[in-house]
Design a protein around this motif. Structure first.
Motif, PDB file in Angstrom:
ATOM      1  N   SER A 137       6.775  90.451  55.353  1.00 25.15           N
ATOM      2  CA  SER A 137       6.476  92.171  56.503  1.00 25.15           C
ATOM      3  C   SER A 137       5.167  91.773  55.888  1.00 25.15           C
ATOM      4  CB  SER A 137       7.091  92.919  56.490  1.00 25.15           C
ATOM      5  OG  SER A 137       6.934  93.534  54.960  1.00 25.15           O
ATOM      6  N   SER A 138       5.535  92.188  53.844  1.00 25.81           N
ATOM      7  CA  SER A 138       3.822  91.099  53.047  1.00 25.81           C
ATOM      8  C   SER A 138       3.359  90.026  53.397  1.00 25.81           C
ATOM      9  CB  SER A 138       4.240  92.257  52.017  1.00 25.81           C
ATOM     10  OG  SER A 138       4.550  91.416  51.486  1.00 25.81           O
ATOM     11  N   ASN A 139       3.329  89.229  53.425  1.00 22.17           N
ATOM     12  CA  ASN A 139       2.927  88.172  52.991  1.00 22.17           C
ATOM     13  C   ASN A 139       3.772  87.067  54.200  1.00 22.17           C
ATOM     14  OD1 ASN A 139       1.642  86.534  51.599  1.00 22.17           O
ATOM     15  ND2 ASN A 139       3.302  85.402  50.342  1.00 22.17           N
ATOM     16  N   GLY A 140       3.826  86.816  55.350  1.00 23.52           N
ATOM     17  CA  GLY A 140       4.367  86.054  56.039  1.00 23.52           C
ATOM     18  C   GLY A 140       3.184  86.105  57.308  1.00 23.52           C
ATOM     19  N   SER A 141       1.508  86.919  57.425  1.00 22.81           N
ATOM     20  CA  SER A 141       0.851  86.852  58.524  1.00 22.81           C
ATOM     21  C   SER A 141       0.349  85.230  58.961  1.00 22.81           C
ATOM     22  CB  SER A 141      -0.387  87.158  58.422  1.00 22.81           C
ATOM     23  OG  SER A 141      -0.586  86.454  56.845  1.00 22.81           O
ATOM     24  N   GLN A 142       0.677  84.211  58.439  1.00 19.85           N
ATOM     25  CA  GLN A 142      -0.239  82.676  58.508  1.00 19.85           C
ATOM     26  C   GLN A 142       1.108  81.756  59.350  1.00 19.85           C
ATOM     27  OE1 GLN A 142      -2.761  79.780  56.742  1.00 19.85           O
ATOM     28  NE2 GLN A 142      -3.530  82.465  55.587  1.00 19.85           N
ATOM     29  N   LEU A 143       2.346  83.213  59.435  1.00 20.24           N
ATOM     30  CA  LEU A 143       4.207  81.999  59.952  1.00 20.24           C
ATOM     31  C   LEU A 143       3.992  82.486  61.564  1.00 20.24           C
ATOM     32  CD1 LEU A 143       5.520  81.714  56.533  1.00 20.24           C
ATOM     33  CD2 LEU A 143       4.234  80.081  57.663  1.00 20.24           C
ATOM     34  N   ILE A 144       2.797  82.875  62.054  1.00 17.08           N
ATOM     35  CA  ILE A 144       3.347  83.709  63.881  1.00 17.08           C
ATOM     36  C   ILE A 144       2.917  82.171  64.782  1.00 17.08           C
ATOM     37  CG2 ILE A 144       2.664  84.990  65.334  1.00 17.08           C
ATOM     38  CD1 ILE A 144       1.852  86.750  63.147  1.00 17.08           C
ATOM     39  N   SER A 145       4.538  82.495  65.473  1.00 12.49           N
ATOM     40  CA  SER A 145       3.965  80.692  66.651  1.00 12.49           C
ATOM     41  C   SER A 145       3.742  79.562  65.834  1.00 12.49           C
ATOM     42  CB  SER A 145       3.141  80.992  67.800  1.00 12.49           C
ATOM     43  OG  SER A 145       3.169  82.753  68.085  1.00 12.49           O
ATOM     44  N   LYS A 146       4.317  79.560  64.654  1.00 11.13           N
ATOM     45  CA  LYS A 146       4.398  78.040  64.135  1.00 11.13           C
ATOM     46  C   LYS A 146       5.163  77.139  64.158  1.00 11.13           C
ATOM     47  CE  LYS A 146       0.489  79.295  62.437  1.00 11.13           C
ATOM     48  NZ  LYS A 146      -0.313  78.795  61.349  1.00 11.13           N
ATOM     49  N   PRO A 147       5.312  75.962  64.484  1.00  8.59           N
ATOM     50  CA  PRO A 147       6.455  74.665  64.344  1.00  8.59           C
ATOM     51  C   PRO A 147       7.591  75.164  62.582  1.00  8.59           C
ATOM     52  CG  PRO A 147       4.199  73.498  64.773  1.00  8.59           C
ATOM     53  CD  PRO A 147       4.021  75.571  63.985  1.00  8.59           C
ATOM     54  N   TYR A 148       8.614  74.799  63.664  1.00 10.26           N
ATOM     55  CA  TYR A 148       9.710  75.008  62.387  1.00 10.26           C
ATOM     56  C   TYR A 148      10.855  73.662  62.512  1.00 10.26           C
ATOM     57  CZ  TYR A 148      12.845  76.881  65.614  1.00 10.26           C
ATOM     58  OH  TYR A 148      13.943  76.835  66.880  1.00 10.26           O
ATOM     59  N   LYS A 149      11.382  73.039  61.576  1.00 12.72           N
ATOM     60  CA  LYS A 149      12.618  72.311  61.076  1.00 12.72           C
ATOM     61  C   LYS A 149      13.681  73.219  60.594  1.00 12.72           C
ATOM     62  CE  LYS A 149       9.309  68.819  61.698  1.00 12.72           C
ATOM     63  NZ  LYS A 149       8.366  67.453  60.953  1.00 12.72           N
ATOM     64  N   ILE A 150      14.762  72.914  60.914  1.00 12.46           N
ATOM     65  CA  ILE A 150      16.026  73.032  60.002  1.00 12.46           C
ATOM     66  C   ILE A 150      16.926  71.830  59.581  1.00 12.46           C
ATOM     67  CG2 ILE A 150      17.887  74.999  60.051  1.00 12.46           C
ATOM     68  CD1 ILE A 150      16.462  76.728  62.291  1.00 12.46           C
ATOM     69  N   ILE A 151      17.187  71.295  59.337  1.00 14.63           N
ATOM     70  CA  ILE A 151      18.081  70.039  58.704  1.00 14.63           C
ATOM     71  C   ILE A 151      19.098  70.824  58.593  1.00 14.63           C
ATOM     72  CG2 ILE A 151      17.597  67.769  57.562  1.00 14.63           C
ATOM     73  CD1 ILE A 151      14.408  69.596  58.124  1.00 14.63           C
ATOM     74  N   ILE A 152      20.133  69.900  59.185  1.00 15.54           N
ATOM     75  CA  ILE A 152      21.559  71.256  58.567  1.00 15.54           C
ATOM     76  C   ILE A 152      22.473  69.785  58.341  1.00 15.54           C
ATOM     77  CG2 ILE A 152      23.572  72.272  59.126  1.00 15.54           C
ATOM     78  CD1 ILE A 152      21.642  72.673  61.729  1.00 15.54           C
ATOM     79  N   THR A 153      23.344  69.454  57.121  1.00 14.87           N
ATOM     80  CA  THR A 153      24.324  69.047  56.661  1.00 14.87           C
ATOM     81  C   THR A 153      25.752  69.954  56.996  1.00 14.87           C
ATOM     82  OG1 THR A 153      23.319  67.762  55.283  1.00 14.87           O
ATOM     83  CG2 THR A 153      25.291  67.564  54.603  1.00 14.87           C
ATOM     84  N   TYR A 154      27.055  68.914  57.827  1.00 15.31           N
ATOM     85  CA  TYR A 154      27.643  69.860  57.651  1.00 15.31           C
ATOM     86  C   TYR A 154      29.106  68.913  57.612  1.00 15.31           C
ATOM     87  CZ  TYR A 154      27.334  68.154  62.828  1.00 15.31           C
ATOM     88  OH  TYR A 154      26.869  66.869  63.954  1.00 15.31           O
ATOM     89  N   THR A 155      30.418  69.099  57.275  1.00 15.88           N
ATOM     90  CA  THR A 155      31.268  68.003  57.214  1.00 15.88           C
ATOM     91  C   THR A 155      32.416  68.383  59.154  1.00 15.88           C
ATOM     92  OG1 THR A 155      32.448  69.741  56.219  1.00 15.88           O
ATOM     93  CG2 THR A 155      31.119  69.004  54.787  1.00 15.88           C
ATOM     94  N   ASN A 156      33.349  67.479  58.741  1.00 13.43           N
ATOM     95  CA  ASN A 156      33.925  67.306  59.528  1.00 13.43           C
ATOM     96  C   ASN A 156      35.126  68.252  59.534  1.00 13.43           C
ATOM     97  OD1 ASN A 156      35.032  65.928  57.887  1.00 13.43           O
ATOM     98  ND2 ASN A 156      35.889  64.594  59.815  1.00 13.43           N
TER      99      ASN A 156
END
Length: 290
Positions: free
Chosen positions: A271-290
């Motif tokens: 809330s105090s230091n995220g003003s440049q992250l509005i409507s910006k592309p993101y990537k989430i890389i997930i590692t998972y097991t079976n």
């Protein structure tokens, strides 16, 4: 007179005995038949040149050329061997194994050439697709190895697929390698070992754009949360979105936090230091097991 009668009886007896194994009629000529070469030599110890018989063991005629028995038609030259030493070009069948090349083997099929640089096995197809199937007796499914050739490296693919023989031979992709070096595994992969210390893993990437309003962006992952063993979230920051930053990045206006629960991942701007992250592309890389 008595000598003439005896001579006649002898000739008649000889003709009668020969006729039992030699005959000529409108259907052909039948010559004397013997079990094998040994039987021929025993029955005819001193043959005359041109003598003709039949060898039952070889299923061939044999004639005496004045010095030895010659079989004909000549046996075709074959590289198939069943016993003894075989030369580098032989094809040997031994104890249920087929061996091509000069090497002792107890495998069902082994192919070896005489040069380390030459091609040992080449499968050619008239089309651009070539397949090899690995199966067993009366299977319900098999593993199919398929090669699709192309002048473009990325379109040349060697793949392995499960083929369901009870479902119109439907194929399920297992893994593949492309001519440009890309390797794809459709199942879970183990690295380093086969014990539980080396989990079978998959990776997945989720992409999108952060929320235009509010601090938190919610991203549904569709996985079992307990199977997730690692993740990383990066968001494009800066005025032109040309810098991707990870969670807790301290640069001005580019700090966010990330977490997940049973159903979703959460990207929360500071809330105090995220003003440049509005409507910006993101990537989430997930590692998972079976």
């Amino acid at each position: 007179m008595k000598k003439k009668i005896l001579s006649f009886v002898f000739v008649a007896f000889a003709i009668s005995g020969f006729a039992q194994s030699f005959s000529v009629d409108s259907k052909g000529i039948s010559v004397p038949k013997f079990a094998d070469q040994a039987a021929i030599s025993t029955a005819i110890p001193t043959p005359t040149t041109g003598t003709l018989v039949y060898d039952n063991a070889l299923n061939q005629y044999a004639y005496y050329n004045g010095s030895t028995w010659i079989n004909f038609p000549a046996a075709s030259v074959s590289q198939w061997q069943t016993t003894g030493y075989y030369t580098p070009n032989d094809i040997q069948f031994s104890a249920g194994n087929v061996i091509i090349g000069n090497i002792t083997s107890n495998r069902f099929l082994q192919i070896q050439n005489q040069s380390d640089l030459a091609t040992s096995l080449e499968l050619l197809a008239r089309s651009s697709t070539n397949q090899m199937r690995f199966t067993s007796l009366n299977p319900s499914a098999t593993i199919n190895q398929k090669f699709v050739g192309s002048s473009t490296a990325a379109n040349s693919t060697l793949s392995w697929n499960r083929v369901d023989l009870n479902n119109n031979q439907a194929e399920t992709p297992l893994m593949s390698v492309q001519g440009n070096g890309n390797f794809t595994v459709n199942g879970f992969s183990k690295f380093g070992g086969s014990t539980s210390a080396f989990p079978a893993m998959k990776t997945m990437m989720l992409t999108g754009t952060t929320a235009a309003s509010g601090l938190t962006t919610t991203v549904v992952h569709g996985l079992t949360a307990s199977k997730i063993i690692g993740f990383q979230v990066i968001v494009a920051g800066g005025v032109s979105s040309d810098i991707y930053v990870p969670s807790n990045h301290p640069d001005p206006g580019m700090t966010f936090f990330s977490a997940y629960d049973a159903g979703s991942f959460y990207i929360t701007r500071s809330s105090s230091n995220g003003s440049q992250l509005i409507s910006k592309p993101y990537k989430i890389i997930i590692t998972y097991t079976n």
